[in-house]
Design an enzyme around this catalytic site. Structure first.
Site, mmCIF file in Angstrom:
data_model
loop_
_atom_site.group_PDB
_atom_site.id
_atom_site.type_symbol
_atom_site.label_atom_id
_atom_site.label_comp_id
_atom_site.label_asym_id
_atom_site.label_seq_id
_atom_site.Cartn_x
_atom_site.Cartn_y
_atom_site.Cartn_z
ATOM 1 N N ASP A 256 6.317 -10.890 43.565
ATOM 2 C CA ASP A 256 5.748 -11.635 42.451
ATOM 3 C C ASP A 256 5.789 -13.096 42.804
ATOM 4 O OD1 ASP A 256 5.346 -9.135 41.333
ATOM 5 O OD2 ASP A 256 6.887 -9.252 39.964
ATOM 6 N N HIS B 237 8.547 -3.203 43.596
ATOM 7 C CA HIS B 237 7.230 -3.843 43.568
ATOM 8 C C HIS B 237 7.227 -5.160 42.981
ATOM 9 C CE1 HIS B 237 2.927 -4.134 43.034
ATOM 10 N NE2 HIS B 237 3.203 -4.374 41.585
ATOM 11 N N CYS B 238 8.437 -5.648 42.519
ATOM 12 C CA CYS B 238 8.456 -6.962 41.782
ATOM 13 C C CYS B 238 8.892 -7.971 42.784
ATOM 14 C CB CYS B 238 9.414 -6.799 40.362
ATOM 15 S SG CYS B 238 8.469 -5.927 39.182
ATOM 16 N N ILE B 239 10.238 -7.852 42.991
ATOM 17 C CA ILE B 239 10.848 -8.991 43.580
ATOM 18 C C ILE B 239 10.334 -9.478 44.819
ATOM 19 C CG2 ILE B 239 13.198 -10.048 44.325
ATOM 20 C CD1 ILE B 239 14.284 -8.077 42.045
#
Length: 447
Positions: free
Chosen positions: A282, A277-279
Protein backbone atom coordinates in the site's frame (compact mmCIF):
# COMPACT_ATOMS: atom_id res chain seq x y z
CA UNK A 1 -34.64 9.48 -13.24
CA UNK A 2 -33.78 11.20 -10.01
CA UNK A 3 -34.76 9.84 -6.65
CA UNK A 4 -37.22 11.99 -4.76
CA UNK A 5 -36.70 12.82 -1.09
CA UNK A 6 -39.34 10.31 0.01
CA UNK A 7 -37.43 7.57 -1.84
CA UNK A 8 -34.19 8.45 -0.03
CA UNK A 9 -36.06 8.33 3.27
CA UNK A 10 -37.39 4.91 2.28
CA UNK A 11 -33.90 3.57 1.55
CA UNK A 12 -32.65 4.90 4.88
CA UNK A 13 -35.61 3.33 6.66
CA UNK A 14 -34.94 -0.03 5.04
CA UNK A 15 -31.36 0.06 6.32
CA UNK A 16 -32.48 1.00 9.81
CA UNK A 17 -35.03 -1.82 9.78
CA UNK A 18 -32.39 -4.26 8.42
CA UNK A 19 -34.52 -5.00 5.38
CA UNK A 20 -31.75 -4.24 2.91
CA UNK A 21 -29.71 -6.95 1.18
CA UNK A 22 -25.92 -6.61 1.27
CA UNK A 23 -23.71 -7.83 -1.56
CA UNK A 24 -20.04 -8.43 -0.78
CA UNK A 25 -17.76 -8.79 -3.82
CA UNK A 26 -14.52 -10.61 -3.04
CA UNK A 27 -14.66 -13.32 -0.37
CA UNK A 28 -11.08 -13.25 0.86
CA UNK A 29 -9.53 -12.21 4.17
CA UNK A 30 -11.57 -8.98 4.15
CA UNK A 31 -14.76 -9.87 2.33
CA UNK A 32 -15.74 -13.11 4.05
CA UNK A 33 -15.40 -11.80 7.64
CA UNK A 34 -17.33 -8.69 6.58
CA UNK A 35 -20.04 -10.85 5.01
CA UNK A 36 -20.38 -12.76 8.29
CA UNK A 37 -20.56 -9.49 10.22
CA UNK A 38 -23.32 -8.21 7.93
CA UNK A 39 -25.34 -11.40 8.18
CA UNK A 40 -24.90 -11.65 11.96
CA UNK A 41 -26.19 -8.06 12.18
CA UNK A 42 -29.41 -9.24 10.56
CA UNK A 43 -28.81 -8.24 6.93
CA UNK A 44 -29.40 -10.87 4.28
CA UNK A 45 -26.01 -11.09 2.60
CA UNK A 46 -24.91 -12.38 -0.80
CA UNK A 47 -21.20 -13.06 -1.13
CA UNK A 48 -19.85 -12.99 -4.69
CA UNK A 49 -16.46 -14.22 -5.88
CA UNK A 50 -15.07 -15.11 -9.32
CA UNK A 51 -13.26 -18.10 -7.80
CA UNK A 52 -15.74 -20.93 -8.12
CA UNK A 53 -13.62 -23.11 -5.81
CA UNK A 54 -14.23 -20.67 -2.95
CA UNK A 55 -17.93 -20.52 -3.72
CA UNK A 56 -18.19 -24.32 -3.77
CA UNK A 57 -16.46 -24.62 -0.39
CA UNK A 58 -18.71 -21.99 1.19
CA UNK A 59 -21.85 -23.61 -0.20
CA UNK A 60 -20.73 -26.85 1.47
CA UNK A 61 -20.19 -25.03 4.76
CA UNK A 62 -16.39 -25.01 4.73
CA UNK A 63 -14.49 -21.81 5.52
CA UNK A 64 -10.99 -21.22 4.14
CA UNK A 65 -10.41 -18.11 6.28
CA UNK A 66 -8.88 -18.42 9.77
CA UNK A 67 -11.14 -15.70 11.18
CA UNK A 68 -14.38 -17.42 10.09
CA UNK A 69 -15.22 -20.78 11.63
CA UNK A 70 -17.24 -23.46 9.88
CA UNK A 71 -19.82 -23.28 12.67
CA UNK A 72 -20.39 -19.54 12.22
CA UNK A 73 -20.60 -19.96 8.44
CA UNK A 74 -23.10 -22.81 8.68
CA UNK A 75 -25.18 -20.94 11.23
CA UNK A 76 -25.59 -17.97 8.89
CA UNK A 77 -26.36 -20.24 5.93
CA UNK A 78 -28.87 -22.17 8.02
CA UNK A 79 -30.64 -18.98 9.05
CA UNK A 80 -30.95 -17.98 5.42
CA UNK A 81 -28.84 -14.87 5.94
CA UNK A 82 -25.83 -15.80 3.80
CA UNK A 83 -25.30 -17.34 0.40
CA UNK A 84 -22.24 -17.50 -1.83
CA UNK A 85 -22.30 -17.19 -5.61
CA UNK A 86 -20.16 -16.43 -8.65
CA UNK A 87 -23.16 -14.93 -10.46
CA UNK A 88 -22.87 -11.13 -10.64
CA UNK A 89 -26.48 -10.82 -11.77
CA UNK A 90 -27.42 -11.38 -8.13
CA UNK A 91 -26.25 -7.82 -7.51
CA UNK A 92 -29.63 -6.72 -8.81
CA UNK A 93 -31.08 -8.13 -5.55
CA UNK A 94 -28.74 -6.05 -3.40
CA UNK A 95 -29.33 -2.64 -1.86
CA UNK A 96 -25.76 -2.20 -0.57
CA UNK A 97 -22.84 -3.44 -2.71
CA UNK A 98 -19.39 -3.57 -1.10
CA UNK A 99 -16.18 -4.10 -3.06
CA UNK A 100 -13.46 -6.07 -1.24
CA UNK A 101 -11.10 -7.04 -4.06
CA UNK A 102 -7.27 -7.02 -4.09
CA UNK A 103 -5.26 -3.96 -5.11
CA UNK A 104 -1.79 -5.36 -5.90
CA UNK A 105 1.24 -3.76 -7.53
CA UNK A 106 2.62 -4.32 -11.00
CA UNK A 107 6.18 -5.62 -11.38
CA UNK A 108 7.22 -1.97 -11.68
CA UNK A 109 5.58 -1.17 -8.31
CA UNK A 110 2.75 0.81 -9.87
CA UNK A 111 -0.86 0.40 -8.68
CA UNK A 112 -2.76 -2.40 -10.36
CA UNK A 113 -6.44 -1.46 -10.16
CA UNK A 114 -7.48 -4.20 -12.58
CA UNK A 115 -9.65 -6.01 -10.02
CA UNK A 116 -11.38 -2.79 -8.96
CA UNK A 117 -12.04 -1.75 -12.56
CA UNK A 118 -13.39 -5.15 -13.63
CA UNK A 119 -15.60 -5.32 -10.54
CA UNK A 120 -16.92 -1.80 -11.14
CA UNK A 121 -17.75 -2.72 -14.73
CA UNK A 122 -19.65 -5.79 -13.53
CA UNK A 123 -21.57 -3.71 -10.99
CA UNK A 124 -22.42 -1.11 -13.65
CA UNK A 125 -24.15 -3.81 -15.71
CA UNK A 126 -26.55 -4.49 -12.83
CA UNK A 127 -26.67 -1.09 -11.11
CA UNK A 128 -30.14 0.12 -10.16
CA UNK A 129 -31.62 3.23 -8.58
CA UNK A 130 -31.40 3.35 -4.82
CA UNK A 131 -28.23 1.28 -4.39
CA UNK A 132 -25.28 2.22 -2.20
CA UNK A 133 -21.91 1.10 -3.65
CA UNK A 134 -18.94 1.05 -1.28
CA UNK A 135 -15.25 0.51 -1.99
CA UNK A 136 -13.26 -1.06 0.86
CA UNK A 137 -10.09 -1.98 -1.05
CA UNK A 138 -7.00 -0.05 0.01
CA UNK A 139 -5.89 2.43 -2.64
CA UNK A 140 -4.52 5.91 -3.29
CA UNK A 141 -6.59 9.05 -2.60
CA UNK A 142 -8.86 9.81 -5.52
CA UNK A 143 -9.55 6.25 -6.67
CA UNK A 144 -13.21 6.15 -5.63
CA UNK A 145 -14.03 9.48 -7.26
CA UNK A 146 -11.77 9.27 -10.32
CA UNK A 147 -11.89 5.55 -11.17
CA UNK A 148 -14.94 3.90 -9.58
CA UNK A 149 -17.46 6.71 -9.99
CA UNK A 150 -17.08 7.28 -13.77
CA UNK A 151 -17.49 3.55 -14.45
CA UNK A 152 -20.66 3.35 -12.36
CA UNK A 153 -22.02 6.48 -14.04
CA UNK A 154 -21.32 5.13 -17.53
CA UNK A 155 -25.00 4.23 -17.86
CA UNK A 156 -27.97 6.50 -17.20
CA UNK A 157 -27.58 6.72 -13.41
CA UNK A 158 -25.84 9.55 -11.55
CA UNK A 159 -24.13 9.34 -8.15
CA UNK A 160 -25.90 11.41 -5.51
CA UNK A 161 -29.08 11.49 -7.56
CA UNK A 162 -29.92 7.92 -8.54
CA UNK A 163 -27.51 5.93 -6.40
CA UNK A 164 -24.80 6.60 -3.81
CA UNK A 165 -21.09 5.91 -3.50
CA UNK A 166 -19.03 5.49 -0.32
CA UNK A 167 -15.58 4.48 0.85
CA UNK A 168 -14.64 2.61 4.02
CA UNK A 169 -11.12 1.20 4.34
CA UNK A 170 -10.82 -2.34 5.59
CA UNK A 171 -8.97 -2.77 8.88
CA UNK A 172 -8.72 -6.53 9.20
CA UNK A 173 -5.93 -7.98 11.36
CA UNK A 174 -5.81 -11.74 10.69
CA UNK A 175 -4.96 -13.75 13.78
CA UNK A 176 -5.92 -10.97 16.21
CA UNK A 177 -8.54 -12.52 18.49
CA UNK A 178 -9.10 -9.27 20.38
CA UNK A 179 -10.23 -7.26 17.37
CA UNK A 180 -12.55 -8.93 14.92
CA UNK A 181 -14.40 -7.07 12.15
CA UNK A 182 -17.14 -5.74 14.40
CA UNK A 183 -14.81 -4.55 17.19
CA UNK A 184 -12.58 -2.37 14.99
CA UNK A 185 -13.72 1.27 14.57
CA UNK A 186 -14.81 1.81 10.96
CA UNK A 187 -13.81 4.92 9.01
CA UNK A 188 -16.61 5.91 6.62
CA UNK A 189 -17.00 8.52 3.89
CA UNK A 190 -19.69 9.29 1.35
CA UNK A 191 -19.90 11.06 -1.99
CA UNK A 192 -22.23 13.77 -0.73
CA UNK A 193 -24.39 14.25 2.34
CA UNK A 194 -26.99 11.59 1.55
CA UNK A 195 -24.30 8.98 0.87
CA UNK A 196 -22.63 9.85 4.16
CA UNK A 197 -25.90 9.42 6.03
CA UNK A 198 -26.50 6.01 4.44
CA UNK A 199 -22.91 4.91 5.13
CA UNK A 200 -23.33 5.84 8.78
CA UNK A 201 -26.69 4.10 9.05
CA UNK A 202 -25.48 0.86 7.48
CA UNK A 203 -22.08 0.42 9.11
CA UNK A 204 -23.29 1.50 12.55
CA UNK A 205 -25.52 -1.59 12.52
CA UNK A 206 -22.50 -3.83 11.91
CA UNK A 207 -19.54 -2.45 13.87
CA UNK A 208 -19.22 -1.06 17.39
CA UNK A 209 -18.06 2.39 16.28
CA UNK A 210 -18.02 4.40 13.06
CA UNK A 211 -15.65 7.29 12.38
CA UNK A 212 -17.07 9.62 9.71
CA UNK A 213 -14.63 11.71 7.67
CA UNK A 214 -15.33 14.62 5.37
CA UNK A 215 -14.55 13.13 1.96
CA UNK A 216 -13.78 9.98 0.01
CA UNK A 217 -10.14 11.04 -0.45
CA UNK A 218 -9.68 11.56 3.29
CA UNK A 219 -10.96 8.05 3.92
CA UNK A 220 -8.55 6.65 1.34
CA UNK A 221 -5.68 8.63 2.87
CA UNK A 222 -6.47 7.28 6.34
CA UNK A 223 -5.78 3.68 5.33
CA UNK A 224 -2.63 4.55 3.38
CA UNK A 225 -1.35 6.54 6.37
CA UNK A 226 -1.96 3.66 8.78
CA UNK A 227 0.06 1.25 6.66
CA UNK A 228 2.86 3.70 5.92
CA UNK A 229 3.20 4.32 9.65
CA UNK A 230 3.81 0.64 10.25
CA UNK A 231 6.06 0.14 7.23
CA UNK A 232 8.33 3.07 8.13
CA UNK A 233 8.63 2.14 11.81
CA UNK A 234 9.33 -1.51 11.03
CA UNK A 235 12.01 -0.37 8.58
CA UNK A 236 13.53 1.78 11.33
CA UNK A 237 13.89 -1.10 13.79
CA UNK A 238 15.14 -3.38 11.01
CA UNK A 239 17.87 -0.88 10.22
CA UNK A 240 18.69 -0.50 13.91
CA UNK A 241 18.85 -4.29 14.19
CA UNK A 242 21.57 -4.46 11.55
CA UNK A 243 23.46 -1.50 13.04
CA UNK A 244 23.28 -2.68 16.65
CA UNK A 245 24.31 -6.19 15.65
CA UNK A 246 27.53 -4.78 14.19
CA UNK A 247 28.08 -3.03 17.54
CA UNK A 248 27.39 -6.17 19.56
CA UNK A 249 24.15 -4.71 20.95
CA UNK A 250 20.97 -6.79 21.33
CA UNK A 251 18.11 -4.96 19.56
CA UNK A 252 15.50 -6.96 21.48
CA UNK A 253 16.91 -5.90 24.83
CA UNK A 254 17.02 -2.30 23.61
CA UNK A 255 13.35 -2.38 22.56
CA UNK A 256 12.26 -3.99 25.84
CA UNK A 257 14.04 -1.35 27.90
CA UNK A 258 12.83 1.53 25.72
CA UNK A 259 9.25 0.24 26.09
CA UNK A 260 9.42 1.05 29.81
CA UNK A 261 9.05 4.74 28.90
CA UNK A 262 5.37 5.60 29.48
CA UNK A 263 5.28 8.36 26.86
CA UNK A 264 6.84 9.31 23.55
CA UNK A 265 7.73 5.75 22.50
CA UNK A 266 5.86 2.91 20.80
CA UNK A 267 7.57 -0.46 20.33
CA UNK A 268 7.95 -1.96 16.87
CA UNK A 269 9.81 -5.20 16.30
CA UNK A 270 12.27 -6.33 13.63
CA UNK A 271 11.82 -9.40 11.48
CA UNK A 272 12.84 -11.17 8.26
CA UNK A 273 10.93 -8.71 6.08
CA UNK A 274 7.38 -7.52 5.51
CA UNK A 275 4.48 -9.72 4.47
CA UNK A 276 0.74 -9.61 4.03
CA UNK A 277 -1.29 -7.84 1.39
CA UNK A 278 -1.22 -4.35 2.96
CA UNK A 279 2.03 -3.11 4.48
CA UNK A 280 4.50 -4.23 1.77
CA UNK A 281 2.24 -2.90 -1.01
CA UNK A 282 0.00 0.00 0.00
CA UNK A 283 2.70 2.63 0.69
CA UNK A 284 3.73 2.45 -2.95
CA UNK A 285 0.22 3.49 -4.00
CA UNK A 286 0.89 6.87 -2.42
CA UNK A 287 4.40 6.96 -3.88
CA UNK A 288 2.88 6.53 -7.34
CA UNK A 289 0.19 9.15 -6.73
CA UNK A 290 2.78 11.64 -5.43
CA UNK A 291 4.40 11.79 -8.88
CA UNK A 292 1.23 13.39 -10.22
CA UNK A 293 1.97 16.31 -7.92
CA UNK A 294 5.65 16.46 -8.78
CA UNK A 295 6.69 15.14 -5.37
CA UNK A 296 8.95 12.30 -4.28
CA UNK A 297 8.28 10.17 -1.22
CA UNK A 298 11.85 9.49 -0.15
CA UNK A 299 10.94 8.34 3.36
CA UNK A 300 8.47 5.75 2.10
CA UNK A 301 10.77 4.48 -0.62
CA UNK A 302 13.73 4.19 1.75
CA UNK A 303 11.60 2.20 4.19
CA UNK A 304 10.66 -0.12 1.35
CA UNK A 305 14.29 -0.65 0.39
CA UNK A 306 15.26 -1.52 3.96
CA UNK A 307 12.39 -3.96 4.47
CA UNK A 308 12.98 -5.64 1.11
CA UNK A 309 16.64 -6.18 2.03
CA UNK A 310 15.86 -8.13 5.22
CA UNK A 311 15.56 -11.61 3.63
CA UNK A 312 19.08 -11.18 2.27
CA UNK A 313 20.32 -10.14 5.70
CA UNK A 314 18.80 -13.26 7.28
CA UNK A 315 20.42 -15.51 4.68
CA UNK A 316 23.77 -13.82 5.29
CA UNK A 317 23.48 -14.46 9.03
CA UNK A 318 22.60 -18.10 8.37
CA UNK A 319 25.51 -18.54 6.00
CA UNK A 320 28.00 -17.16 8.52
CA UNK A 321 26.52 -19.26 11.35
CA UNK A 322 26.82 -22.49 9.35
CA UNK A 323 30.45 -21.75 8.53
CA UNK A 324 31.30 -20.68 12.09
CA UNK A 325 29.68 -23.52 14.02
CA UNK A 326 29.73 -26.41 11.53
CA UNK A 327 32.25 -25.46 8.87
CA UNK A 328 29.49 -26.08 6.34
CA UNK A 329 28.73 -23.98 3.27
CA UNK A 330 25.19 -22.86 2.56
CA UNK A 331 25.11 -24.62 -0.79
CA UNK A 332 25.72 -27.99 0.86
CA UNK A 333 23.49 -27.46 3.88
CA UNK A 334 20.14 -28.96 4.79
CA UNK A 335 17.88 -26.20 6.13
CA UNK A 336 14.55 -26.26 7.98
CA UNK A 337 12.41 -23.13 7.85
CA UNK A 338 9.99 -22.75 10.77
CA UNK A 339 6.98 -20.68 9.78
CA UNK A 340 5.91 -19.82 6.22
CA UNK A 341 2.99 -17.50 7.05
CA UNK A 342 3.70 -13.77 6.98
CA UNK A 343 2.64 -13.39 10.64
CA UNK A 344 2.01 -15.55 13.68
CA UNK A 345 -1.02 -17.78 14.18
CA UNK A 346 -2.43 -17.46 10.65
CA UNK A 347 -2.19 -19.50 7.45
CA UNK A 348 -1.79 -16.49 5.16
CA UNK A 349 1.37 -16.55 3.01
CA UNK A 350 0.67 -13.45 0.92
CA UNK A 351 3.94 -11.56 0.30
CA UNK A 352 5.56 -13.62 3.06
CA UNK A 353 9.33 -13.08 3.37
CA UNK A 354 9.56 -16.80 4.11
CA UNK A 355 8.78 -17.49 0.45
CA UNK A 356 11.57 -15.19 -0.68
CA UNK A 357 14.02 -16.78 1.74
CA UNK A 358 13.12 -20.35 0.76
CA UNK A 359 13.42 -19.51 -2.93
CA UNK A 360 16.81 -17.85 -2.40
CA UNK A 361 18.16 -20.76 -0.33
CA UNK A 362 17.11 -23.25 -2.99
CA UNK A 363 18.79 -21.17 -5.67
CA UNK A 364 21.98 -21.24 -3.60
CA UNK A 365 21.88 -25.04 -3.70
CA UNK A 366 20.64 -25.76 -0.18
CA UNK A 367 18.15 -28.50 0.57
CA UNK A 368 15.17 -26.77 2.18
CA UNK A 369 12.02 -27.95 3.94
CA UNK A 370 9.53 -26.14 6.14
CA UNK A 371 7.36 -26.72 9.17
CA UNK A 372 4.24 -24.64 9.77
CA UNK A 373 1.36 -25.88 11.97
CA UNK A 374 -1.09 -23.67 10.06
CA UNK A 375 -0.04 -24.56 6.51
CA UNK A 376 -0.19 -28.10 5.12
CA UNK A 377 1.18 -27.13 1.70
CA UNK A 378 2.23 -23.93 -0.04
CA UNK A 379 -0.26 -22.29 -2.42
CA UNK A 380 0.43 -21.19 -5.97
CA UNK A 381 1.86 -17.66 -6.08
CA UNK A 382 2.89 -15.43 -8.96
CA UNK A 383 6.47 -14.89 -7.79
CA UNK A 384 7.21 -18.31 -6.30
CA UNK A 385 5.55 -20.84 -8.59
CA UNK A 386 8.28 -23.44 -8.01
CA UNK A 387 7.33 -23.63 -4.31
CA UNK A 388 3.69 -24.52 -4.96
CA UNK A 389 2.43 -27.65 -3.18
CA UNK A 390 5.56 -28.17 -1.06
CA UNK A 391 4.31 -29.77 2.13
CA UNK A 392 5.02 -29.02 5.76
CA UNK A 393 7.21 -31.62 7.48
CA UNK A 394 6.55 -32.88 11.03
CA UNK A 395 8.51 -31.48 13.96
CA UNK A 396 10.30 -33.82 16.35
CA UNK A 397 13.75 -34.16 17.87
CA UNK A 398 15.15 -36.64 15.36
CA UNK A 399 13.90 -34.57 12.45
CA UNK A 400 15.39 -31.33 13.80
CA UNK A 401 18.75 -33.04 14.38
CA UNK A 402 18.75 -34.05 10.73
CA UNK A 403 19.15 -30.45 9.59
CA UNK A 404 22.32 -28.37 9.57
CA UNK A 405 20.40 -25.18 10.25
CA UNK A 406 16.97 -24.19 11.52
CA UNK A 407 15.58 -20.71 10.76
CA UNK A 408 12.61 -19.35 12.70
CA UNK A 409 10.76 -16.92 10.42
CA UNK A 410 7.28 -16.95 11.97
CA UNK A 411 6.76 -17.30 15.71
CA UNK A 412 3.48 -19.25 15.77
CA UNK A 413 2.32 -20.15 19.27
CA UNK A 414 1.61 -23.75 18.21
CA UNK A 415 5.28 -24.65 17.67
CA UNK A 416 7.38 -26.84 19.98
CA UNK A 417 10.22 -24.39 20.61
CA UNK A 418 11.67 -26.58 23.37
CA UNK A 419 12.18 -29.31 20.80
CA UNK A 420 13.86 -26.90 18.42
CA UNK A 421 16.12 -25.36 21.06
CA UNK A 422 17.20 -28.76 22.38
CA UNK A 423 17.99 -30.33 19.03
CA UNK A 424 19.03 -27.65 16.52
CA UNK A 425 22.70 -27.73 15.47
CA UNK A 426 22.51 -24.10 14.35
CA UNK A 427 19.46 -21.97 15.10
CA UNK A 428 18.81 -18.59 13.46
CA UNK A 429 15.93 -16.78 15.17
CA UNK A 430 14.45 -13.73 13.43
CA UNK A 431 11.63 -13.28 15.97
CA UNK A 432 13.40 -13.72 19.33
CA UNK A 433 11.03 -16.68 19.77
CA UNK A 434 13.50 -18.80 21.75
CA UNK A 435 14.71 -16.32 24.36
CA UNK A 436 11.35 -14.69 25.02
CA UNK A 437 10.13 -18.12 26.09
CA UNK A 438 13.00 -18.49 28.51
CA UNK A 439 14.78 -21.10 26.38
CA UNK A 440 18.39 -21.32 25.27
CA UNK A 441 20.28 -22.98 22.43
CA UNK A 442 24.04 -23.51 22.19
CA UNK A 443 24.42 -22.17 18.64
CA UNK A 444 21.70 -19.49 18.66
CA UNK A 445 22.02 -16.51 16.30
CA UNK A 446 19.57 -13.60 16.19
CA UNK A 447 18.82 -12.14 12.77
Amino acid sequence: MALSQPQFVDVLARINERKTVAGIIGLGYVGLPLAMACSKAGFRTIGIDIDQTKVDLLEKGFSYIDGVSDSVLNDQIGRGLFEASSDFSKLAQCDVVIICVPTPLTKHRDPDLGFVVKTAESIAQHLKSGQLVVLESTTYPGTTKDVLKPILESGNLVSGTDFWIGYSPEREDPGNLKFDTTAIPKVIAGDGEEASILMNAFYSKIVSKVVPVSSLSVGEAVKITENIFRAVNIALVNELKVLYDSMGIDIWEVIEAASSKPFGYMPFYPGPGLGGHCIPIDPFYLTWKAREFGMSTRFIELAGEINVSMPGYVIGRLEKALDRFLGTSLGKAKILIVGMAYKKNVSDTRESPSLHIMDALLMRGAEVNFHDPHIDFLPVTREHKSLANKRSVPLNGAMVRGYDGVVILTDHDAIDYECIAANAKVLVDTRNAIRKRGLSCENLVLA
